[in-house]
Every structure is written in structure tokens, then in C-alpha cells.
Design a protein around this motif. Structure first.
Motif, PDB file in Angstrom:
ATOM      1  N   GLN A   1       1.070   4.684  -2.228  1.00  0.00           N
ATOM      2  CA  GLN A   1       0.409   6.195  -2.050  1.00  0.00           C
ATOM      3  C   GLN A   1       1.819   6.625  -2.535  1.00  0.00           C
ATOM      4  OE1 GLN A   1      -1.683   7.541   0.237  1.00  0.00           O
ATOM      5  NE2 GLN A   1      -0.745   9.665  -0.357  1.00  0.00           N
TER       6      GLN A   1
ATOM      7  N   ASP B   1      -5.116   1.365   0.540  1.00  0.00           N
ATOM      8  CA  ASP B   1      -4.843   1.323   1.443  1.00  0.00           C
ATOM      9  C   ASP B   1      -4.602   0.111   2.268  1.00  0.00           C
ATOM     10  OD1 ASP B   1      -6.675   1.807   3.250  1.00  0.00           O
ATOM     11  OD2 ASP B   1      -6.222   4.196   3.017  1.00  0.00           O
ATOM     12  N   GLN B   2      -4.925  -0.668   1.436  1.00  0.00           N
ATOM     13  CA  GLN B   2      -4.835  -2.188   2.130  1.00  0.00           C
ATOM     14  C   GLN B   2      -5.482  -3.372   1.459  1.00  0.00           C
ATOM     15  OE1 GLN B   2      -8.009  -2.819   5.060  1.00  0.00           O
ATOM     16  NE2 GLN B   2      -9.782  -3.016   3.907  1.00  0.00           N
TER      17      GLN B   2
ATOM     18  N   ASP C   1      -9.460   5.666   4.020  1.00  0.00           N
ATOM     19  CA  ASP C   1      -9.057   7.009   4.183  1.00  0.00           C
ATOM     20  C   ASP C   1      -9.720   7.595   3.059  1.00  0.00           C
ATOM     21  OD1 ASP C   1      -7.175   6.573   2.136  1.00  0.00           O
ATOM     22  OD2 ASP C   1      -5.791   7.296   3.326  1.00  0.00           O
TER      23      ASP C   1
ATOM     24  N   PRO D   1       0.695  -1.180  -0.071  1.00  0.00           N
ATOM     25  CA  PRO D   1       0.019   0.292  -0.196  1.00  0.00           C
ATOM     26  C   PRO D   1       0.787   1.072  -0.025  1.00  0.00           C
ATOM     27  CG  PRO D   1      -0.903  -1.609   1.665  1.00  0.00           C
ATOM     28  CD  PRO D   1       0.520  -2.247   0.962  1.00  0.00           C
ATOM     29  N   GLU D   2       2.203   1.179   0.479  1.00  0.00           N
ATOM     30  CA  GLU D   2       2.940   2.195   0.912  1.00  0.00           C
ATOM     31  C   GLU D   2       3.289   2.668  -0.814  1.00  0.00           C
ATOM     32  OE1 GLU D   2       5.254   5.861   1.729  1.00  0.00           O
ATOM     33  OE2 GLU D   2       3.442   3.834   2.943  1.00  0.00           O
TER      34      GLU D   2
ATOM     35  N   ASP E   1      -9.784   1.502  -0.145  1.00  0.00           N
ATOM     36  CA  ASP E   1      -9.153   2.844   0.526  1.00  0.00           C
ATOM     37  C   ASP E   1     -10.030   3.106   1.764  1.00  0.00           C
ATOM     38  OD1 ASP E   1      -9.088   5.418   0.714  1.00  0.00           O
ATOM     39  OD2 ASP E   1      -9.830   6.597  -1.248  1.00  0.00           O
TER      40      ASP E   1
END
Length: 1003
Positions: A671, A729-730, A723, A667-668, A721
Motif C-alpha cells: 500500500q 492486501d493479503q 478491496d 500488505p502495508e 485484492d
């Protein structure tokens, strides 16, 4: 007998055998000339770099790499290209493309043509279907709400009936145990506690069941009483519930059928691809209001998905405007994937040329103008400019050479022999290219001109020395043709070998260049100059011996005066260097150093250039309109069109790419991809579309676009997602899997999935056509450097970045080839002169004027604003290789005359008038030969011709003006003992040279 004497004896003593052998070699070499192929692809200039390897990795592993497609941009310019009539015209043009056999056989099977007209037509066609779909969706939603509501109501009623039934059973049990309890009171108690409304009829049923229960004598009667007091009491309610359940089931079946129909219609709507005929009919049937609505749905600025047409509009277009002066149509060609990388096939060239012709006929005949911009047309113009350049400069080079030879030789047969030798040299050279498999590209147009100029130098030096040998003290000697040629070859042979070696060193220094065509150019040129030595040092002298002998045996004299001798006007001019050397050699040297210092400063300011535009010809000048066929060039509009596209549209071939390799499911990583995307969007080199957004495509954009169009993927995307920032992010791997399931082509375009999992992702960034390549490369490299950590390898690549790398390599080629050439030639001359004359310093003195001319030519490039490109980038090594020939001839002649006469000034006088005259003739032919390149159609050839011609002029001037002073200083401080006294004989007509051989008459 020395080696030069023995070799000259073989050539002159066995001339007929030599001619036969050389002609056989010429025929064998010429057999390879027909195997030479032509290539105009710029990909051939790319070397093996990490960026090139990564671009190949992208092409091999991402979806776009295996499609073998090429895109052409058809741009319509006019007063309003968004009018209804204009869009209909565009659709008719597309229909013509698809119906034309030449074009249709190259078109991609999926969306071969797409533009604003297609999107507007599709929007109109889908409008009614969308309304029907919306009505169906509304009905589905209403029925679904009704079913859900009824289902909930039935569940509540079922629960209430079950609770009431249990309460009635409990009441019956209490009445069974207590015979004194009143059934009425017990029933009323149940009625008060239940949600089911119980009436008197139900009480009567309940009371009868109580009486039956109290009278019951066995279990069967008891069970019958309980059943009557519970289910019997609620029988009507249960029957009503059953009826409602059956109705709910029917509504559910109808809901499922409606949902299936809705899904089918939705899928059909998403995959609708109406024919061009349907699109034309759809737009023509729209009234003004409907047309404006359809147009705004595509260009309104808030359009999403596949119907957004802003990418087909100029970058300065205002979203929502119903008027524009240009619009673009994309035509996708399916290529075979065969042939040279980056080169357009003849089939593609023919297709795009036909497109241009049809567009001009159908749309350009009115007030509009059509531009077809693609690799096919660009390749055609480059190929034509190569052919047109050869058709112009080839004959002009021969004309200049013939004129110069007429002035220098003043003999028809010697001119024919020179031209015959040039032809043989070209046959050998192009034959070598064929046998070696070296393709003819833009650079090799200079090779024939180069070899014409260099080859004729050999002829002039040999013929002039031969003429000098037959002329002594102003009168003609009795030496026969064979003896004079033997002496001439022995005298000039060493100089020719040294010239060939040093010139070949200059050419071969280009092997250090990482650019393959420059390496090939160096090899071919070195082979060509070696062929010139063999042809003009062996074949032509042998032929001249035979021809002149036959003519003189028939009483026709072949004795001619050498050019530059006889105290004529040329002799006076050539003596200027010798005169200056007598009076102030140190001053001459200081002046040369001063001018060279200025040239060195200019050299540090010369730019380097490697752009696609460098190889695109401008429209030929007006004087070429009067040239007869086949010399008249064609019309060239690509450079002007390219400038328009760069200024107004996104170029399909102007892209940079960021490749991310490693753990791309982290996930990073996504981002950080979002951060990289933001950095790229903010860069000045990235194209900003008319809607205000940057034109780039990566995994995030693809996922967001697919999520906006597909509910199934949207659910997966939204769940990942947490957030709400539109970046999962997962569960990234599951998101990738879902993306490949619903949109495999779009996913494969930006994500590489192998059998071992997800390996890499990429981001494609459209760059401005007006942005400097170095800026694009530095901006993308900065983004890659910021990202290149955390287990990820990030590389900035793409054609524009590879071109900038070639540009840097060109500058490296300039520096490295110059240093290598200087060191190699310096060492070669010093060793050679040390062995032959015992003075290594003479080699340094011979090379010094060439160093001066290098700085002069680089300073001239700065003044004329000529950059280093694939042609002019070789000028430094060429200056050394070509220029040292003039110095060698002068030094060799001076050394020989100094040994013979022992007088510095007499030796210098004979050198500058004898060899200087030959140098002037060879310089004139070479300058004329190279100068005609200024009339070439290709800009790099024009610049190369101008700058190479100046190189020859500077080399000649340095050899006849500066070198005499250097030779005088060398003689004074390092040379053999010689007289510096002026003798009376020096005022007389200089005697002819005998090639350094002792004068037997004086002995």
C-alpha cells in the motif's frame, strides 16, 4: 658550507656521473609508460557512498543486474516515420543489423531489436491467429455451456427417477400389507406426486408386479416383484438416461480436447516471435485499412501489454495519430561483463559505429535522418575527443613554449636543453602512472600541458640566474661555466625547493577529495612537479655544464644576457611594482583588497557541474577543418543528438531507482509502495509518456501487467485484492510466488528473492533528460524519506543520483583543498622562513598575494560563467600551488639582495628586473602552455586552460605589482634593519645577482 652549496657542488663537480645516473633512472621510469591504460568511464568518478553501495546491491540481486546488457536507441527522424514505407525501412535496417557480423555478435539472444515496426508487424501477423483463436474460444464456450446444461439436466432427471423409484417401492410395500387396497389407486397416487410422467404401459408393469408380490411364497419371488414394480416400471427412463449420460461423456471428452487446443494456441500466440522477414512480408501485404488498424492497435492509447508502442514514440506524440516526425528503435547488446565498470568495450563501440554507418546508408540517404545513441558511440566520441585534444594542444603547447623560450633565451642550445628536460619530465610522470596502475582519463590530458608549463619555469629560473652570474655590472665576468652554475644552483635552489614543496602541497590537497580521479590527478601532478625539480635541478644543469664547456673550450662563447636586465623595455615594465612600492605601498595594498573583495563575492556565486554532457565534445570549430592529418579532429554529433533525445524521448540511461529493503511481504508495504508510486508519478522530474502516464516500473505495475495477460495469475492477484484497488492486501507472499512462477524474468526485475525469502523490491523511475540532477535527487530522496519507516529501509539511488553526489563532492573538494592548501602552505612557509631567516612573518607576506589571486580567479569564473567541474574544481589549490611559486621567487631574491646590499630600493630593483624578468618568461610559457587548452575538443579542458592561464597571469601580476609593496611594509615593520634612502647608484644599471653569496672582490 650550507646544504644548497654542498648539493650544487655535487651536481656541478660530478656532472658526468650525475648525467649517467639520471639517464638510467629515466629509462627505468619510462619502461612503465607503455603500461598506462586509457579510461573514459564516468563511473570512475564515483566514490564509496551508501547510494553507490545500494546500486551495486541492485545490480547484484535483481534480474537486470546479472544480464550484462547495454541498450542503444536508434532514432529515425523524418516527415512521417509511421508511414508504411518508413516502418518497412526500419525492419530492413534491423535485418541488416542481425546479418552483419560486427553487430550480430553483440546482440542479445532475446528480442535484440524492438520498435513500433516490430509491434505493428506482430499485431498484423497475430491478427488472423487471434480470429481463429476467438472462433475456437467461442466454440469452446458454447460447448462448455451445453455440457454444463446437460449435466445439470441429467442430475435432475436422475434425482427424479430415484425419487419415483422409491415412491413405487413404498407403494408396493403398502399393497403387500393391505391386500384390499387397489393397485390403480395406489399407482395414481404415485403418479400425482412424482415429476416423472407415468403411462398405462408402466401401470400394467406395476400391476403385474403387485399380483406377483401378493402371490409370492418366498423372498426371491418378493424381491423379483419389487424389482419389476420399480426398476421395471422405469426401465425405459433409465435407458434413456444412460444414453444421455454416454453422450454427455463424449461431449466432455470433446470439450477437454477443445480446451487443450485452445490453451496450446493461446500459449503459441503469446510466445510468437516472427522473424524479421515474416514481419516485413506481413506489413507489405496489408492494405491501407488493415495497416491503420494494426498501427492503432499498437499506438491507439488503449493498447496494453507487450504490444503497446507508446514508449517508442516522442513524449509529445498524440496517441492515435498516424503521423509522427520521429520514432525509436531499441537495440539490446549482450556485453561480456568484463573490463572497467561503466566503460564500453571495443566490441560494443565497433558494433554501434557500424550501426550508425549502416543506418545512414540505408535510411539517412533519403529524406530521413538516423541517430544512434548508446554508450558505445558516446565512449568512442569521448575517447576520440581525448586523442584529438592531445593532437591539437600538445603541438600547440610546444610551439608556444618554443616561441617563449626563443624570446627569453635567444639561444638554440638552451631551447633544445629545455625541450629535452620537458621530455624527460613527461617520461618520468607517465612512467609512474604505468608502474602505479593509474589509468589515463579525461582529466590527465591537462597533465602534459601542466608539466610543460611548470617544468620550463625551473629551466628559465636556473638559466636566467646562471646568465646573471656570468654578467656583472653590464659586462661579462670571467667565471667559468661550472662555477657560474654552482653559484646559480646555490642561489636559486632554496626557492626551487620551496616552490616544489608548496606546489606539491597544492596538488596533494586533492587527496582529501572523495572523487578517485581527482585524487589520482593530485598524486600524478605532485610526482610530475617533483620530477621537474630533479630533472631541471640536476640533469639539465649537468648537461648544460658539459655542453657549454665543450663549446667554450673550442672558442665559442656561451655568455648570454639574462632576460629582463639591461634597462630595456621589459625592465621598465617590471619596475612598475617597485615604483609603486616606493610611492604608495599602502594604497596598492588597499586597492588589492578592494579588488579581492569583489572577487570573493563572485566566488560565492560560482556553480558546480558534473554532467555526462560535460565530457561530450561539440562539433569542432571551422578552423580545424584546415588542419593536416593527424592533427585534424573528427566529427562530433553526440552532444546535439543527446540534446534531441533529452527533449523528445525517454533516455534509457536516465533513471532513478528506489530500493525498499525489509519486510516486503507485509500488505502495508504494498500500500505504501502504491503511495510512493503516485508521488513519483506526480513529480516534475519524471518522464511523462505520450499516453499521459509516468514511465516507471515497480512490483505493482509488474503484477498488474502480468495479471492482464495471464488468467492463472490474475485469479491469485484478484483473490489477494479484497478491496479492488489493484493492490493486494493479503497473502502477499503467495502473490509473489505466483508471479515468479508465471513470469520469473519480470518478477526478478523488481523483486529480490533469496533462499531466505523475499528481501527487497525496487521501483525504476525514468527521469527527464532536461531535469536538473539536484532536483531528481531531492525529489527521490523526499519519497524515500516518507517511506523509510515501519521496519523498511528505503534508498534513492541510480546513476543520475550518484552523479549529483559527485557534483556535491566537487564543491567540497574546492573548499577543502583550498583550506588545506592554504593552511599547509602557510605553515610550511612560516616555519621555513622562521628557520632560515628568523622571520615567520615573511612567509605570511609571501602567501598573501596568492590569496588575492585566488579571489580574482574565482571572480573571473563567475564573470565568464565557468562552473566548478572535475577540471576547474581543482583551480583553487592549483592557484595556491602555482601562484606561490612566483611569490617565493620574488621573496627569496629580495631577501638575498637585501642582505647583500642593505638597501631596500636597490634590492627591490634587482629583484623585479632580475627575478621579475625570469618570472615574466616563465609566466609567458606557462600561460601559453595552458592557454592552448582552450583549443581542446573537450569542454572541461577548454575551461581549465582558460582559467588556469588567467591564474598564472594573476599570480604574476600579484607578485610583481602587489608583493613589492608588501615586502617594503614587511621590511619596515618586521624585517631586518635596512636603508630606505635613495642612493645615486640606484639610478644606474642594476648589477647582476650573485645568488646571495658574498662578493669576494668587495671583501
Amino acid at each position: 658550507m650550507s646544504v644548497p652549496d654542498r648539493l650544487s657542488e655535487i651536481v656541478t663537480g660530478h656532472s658526468r656521473a650525475v648525467i649517467a645516473l639520471m639517464l638510467v633512472v629515466t629509462v627505468l621510469a619510462g619502461a612503465g609508460a607503455g603500461m598506462v591504460e586509457q579510461s573514459s568511464s564516468l563511473d570512475q568518478f564515483q566514490s564509496d557512498t551508501e547510494e553507490a553501495e545500494k546500486l551495486t546491491y541492485i545490480e547484484d540481486n535483481f534480474a537486470t543486474g546479472s544480464e550484462n546488457t547495454s541498450t542503444a536507441q536508434v532514432i529515425v527522424r523524418g516527415e512521417n516515420t509511421l508511414s508504411k514505407d518508413s516502418l518497412v525501412e526500419t525492419l530492413h535496417l534491423q535485418q541488416s543489423f542481425r546479418e552483419n557480423e560486427t553487430i550480430s555478435q553483440t546482440l542479445s539472444t532475446e528480442r535484440p531489436t524492438v520498435g513500433v515496426a516490430n509491434l505493428v508487424a506482430t499485431s498484423a501477423i497475430l491478427g488472423e491467429q487471434r480470429q481463429e483463436l476467438q472462433s475456437l474460444a467461442t466454440e469452446f464456450e458454447q460447448l462448455n455451456a451445453t455440457v454444463q446444461k446437460e449435466r445439470a439436466a441429467l442430475a435432475r432427471r436422475q434425482a427424479a427417477l430415484n425419487t419415483t423409484r422409491q415412491a413405487l417401492r413404498t407403494a408396493l410395500e403398502s399393497l403387500q400389507e393391505d391386500q384390499a387396497t387397489s393397485p390403480r389407486e395406489t399407482f395414481e397416487g404415485v403418479r400425482e406426486r412424482t415429476a416423472v410422467e407415468l403411462d398405462e404401459t408402466q401401470y400394467d408393469t406395476f400391476n403385474r408386479s403387485v399380483q406377483l408380490l401378493r402371490r409370492a411364497t418366498d423372498e426371491a419371488e418378493i424381491e423379483r416383484a419389487y424389482k419389476q414394480g420399480t426398476q421395471g416400471v422405469l426401465a425405459d427412463e433409465y435407458e434413456t438416461l444412460e444414453q444421455r449420460s454416454q453422450q454427455l461423456e463424449a461431449d466432455g471428452e470433446r470439450l477437454r480436447a477443445l480446451g487443450s487446443e485452445l490453451e496450446q494456441r493461446q500459449s503459441k500466440l503469446e510466445n510468437t516471435s516472427p522473424s524479421i522477414g515474416d514481419q516485413i512480408e506481413a506489413i507489405e501485404s496489408l492494405n491501407a485499412t488493415q495497416y491503420e488498424r494494426a498501427l492503432m492497435s499498437v499506438l491507439g492509447g488503449d493498447s496494453n501489454g507487450q504490444l503497446s508502442g507508446l514508449g517508442f514514440m516522442p513524449t509529445d506524440y498524440e496517441p492515435g495519430s498516424a503521423s509522427a516526425n520521429a520514432t525509436m528503435l531499441l537495440v539490446t547488446h549482450q556485453t561480456s561483463g568484463e573490463g572497467q565498470a561503466g566503460a564500453a568495450s571495443q566490441q560494443l563501440i565497433d558494433a554501434q559505429l557500424t550501426m550508425q554507418s549502416m543506418s545512414t546508408d540505408q535510411i539517412g540517404a533519403g529524406d530521413s535522418e538516423v541517430i544512434v545513441f548508446g554508450t558505445g558511440i558516446m565512449s568512442d566520441e569521448i575517447n576520440n575527443s581525448m586523442g584529438d585534444s592531445l593532437a591539437i594542444v600538445g603541438p600547440l603547447a610546444l610551439i608556444f613554449v618554443v616561441v617563449a623560450l626563443v624570446v627569453a633565451y635567444r639561444d638554440f642550445l638552451d631551447i633544445l636543453l629545455g625541450l629535452f628536460g620537458i621530455g624527460a619530465v613527461l617520461i618520468w610522470t607517465f612512467g609512474f602512472m604505468g608502474w602505479a596502475g593509474i589509468d589515463f582519463n579525461q582529466m590527465f590530458i591537462a597533465v602534459p600541458v601542466l608539466l610543460i608549463g611548470l617544468s620550463i619555469d625551473y629551466a628559465i629560473h636556473i638559466f636566467m640566474r646562471h646568465r646573471e652570474q656570468r654578467q656583472e655590472n653590464g659586462a661579462y665576468s670571467d667565471d667559468d661555466v661550472r662555477g657560474s652554475m654552482r653559484t646559480a644552483l646555490a642561489g636559486v635552489g632554496i626557492a626551487l625547493v620551496l616552490v616544489t614543496a608548496t606546489t606539491a602541497i597544492g596538488f596533494l590537497s586533492n587527496l582529501t577529495s572523495p572523487v578517485p580521479p581527482i585524487q589520482d590527478f593530485g598524486i600524478v601532478s605532485a610526482v610530475g612537479i617533483t620530477a621537474a625539480l630533479l630533472i631541471f635541478g640536476i640533469l639539465i644543469p649537468a648537461v648544460k655544464i658539459e655542453v657549454d664547456s665543450v663549446l667554450e673550450n673550442r672558442g665559442i662563447s656561451r655568455q648570454k644576457r639574462a632576460f629582463g636586465t639591461g634597462n630595456g623595455r621589459f625592465s621598465s615594465v617590471l619596475s612598475a611594482g617597485a615604483t609603486a612600492a616606493k610611492k604608495a605601498p599602502v594604497v596598492i595594498l588597499l586597492l588589492a583588497l578592494l579588488v579581492s573583495a569583489g572577487g570573493a563575492y563572485g566566488a560565492s556565486q560560482v556553480d558546480t557541474s558534473f554532467n555526462q554532457e560535460d565530457f561530450i565534445a561539440e562539433d569542432p570549430p571551422a578552423w580545424t577543418d584546415n588542419l593536416p592529418e593527424p592533427f585534424a579532429p573528427g566529427e562530433y554529433s553526440m552532444k546535439e543528438n543527446l540534446e534531441f533525445v533529452n527533449q523528445n524521448f525517454v533516455r534509457e540511461d536516465s533513471q532513478a531507482q528506489l530500493l525498499f529493503e525489509g519486510d516486503v511481504t507485509d500488505p502495508e508495504t504494498l500500500q505504501r509502495l502504491s503511495d510512493a508510486q503516485r508521488d513519483a508519478a506526480e513529480s516534475d522530474v519524471v518522464v511523462t509518456l505520450s499516453g499521459g502516464g509516468a514511465d516507471l516500473q515497480g512490483p505493482l505495475q509488474t503484477m498488474q501487467q502480468v495479471a492482464a495477460e495471464n488468467e492463472t495469475f490474475n485469479a491469485t492477484f484478484t483473490a489477494a485484492d479484497t478491496d479492488g484497488d489493484m493492490v493486494p492486501d493479503q497473502n502477499v507472499e503467495q502473490v509473489y510466488d505466483a508471479l515468479f512462477t508465471v513470469a520469473p524474468q519480470e518478477a526478478g526485475n523488481v523483486i529480490y528473492r533469496s533462499d531466505d525469502g523475499y528481501q527487497a523490491v525496487r521501483m525504476v523511475v525514468s527521469t527527464s533528460g532536461t531535469a536538473a540532477m539536484s532536483d531528481v535527487r531531492s525529489e527521490m530522496a523526499a519519497i524515500a524519506d516518507n517511506f523509510d519507516s515501519g521496519g523498511l529501509e528505503t534508498t534513492a539511488t541510480g546513476q543520475i543520483i550518484l552523479f549529483d553526489i559527485v557534483q556535491d563532492q566537487l564543491f567540497d573538494t574546492v573548499v577543502e583543498s583550498l583550506l588545506i592548501t592554504l593552511v599547509a602552505v602557510f605553515a610550511f612557509l612560516m616555519v621555513t622562513y622562521r628557520i632560515t631567516d628568523g622571520s615567520a612573518m615573511l612567509g605570511a607576506v609571501t602567501l598573501l598575494p596568492v590569496l588575492f589571486s585566488v579571489t580574482w580567479i574565482l571572480g573571473t569564473m563567475y564573470v565568464l560563467e565557468i562552473p566548478f567541474n572535475v577540471m576547474t574544481g581543482m583551480i583553487t589549490s592549483l592557484t595556491v600551488g602555482l601562484g606561490v611559486a612566483y611569490s617565493i621567487h620574488m621573496s627569496e631574491r629580495y631577501k638575498l639582495e637585501l642582505d647583500r646590499t642593505g638597501s631596500v630600493w636597490e634590492a627591490m630593483s634587482r629583484t623585479v628586473t632580475g627575478t621579475g624578468g625570469a618570472l615574466l618568461g616563465s609566466a609567458a610559457t606557462t600561460v601559453g602552455g595552458f592557454g592552448v587548452l582552450a583549443f581542446a575538443i573537450l569542454p572541461p579542458l577548454q575551461q581549465f586552460g582558460i582559467i588556469t592561464g588567467m591564474t598564472i597571469i594573476y599570480a604574476f601580476l600579484a607578485s610583481v605589482l602587489v608583493l613589492p609593496s608588501l615586502l617594503v611594509l614587511w621590511t619596515k615593520y618586521f624585517g631586518p634593519a635596512a636603508s630606505f634612502e635613495l642612493s645615486p647608484e640606484e639610478t644606474a644599471t642594476p648589477t647582476a645577482s650573485d645568488g646571495g653569496r658574498p662578493n669576494e672582490r668587495e671583501e
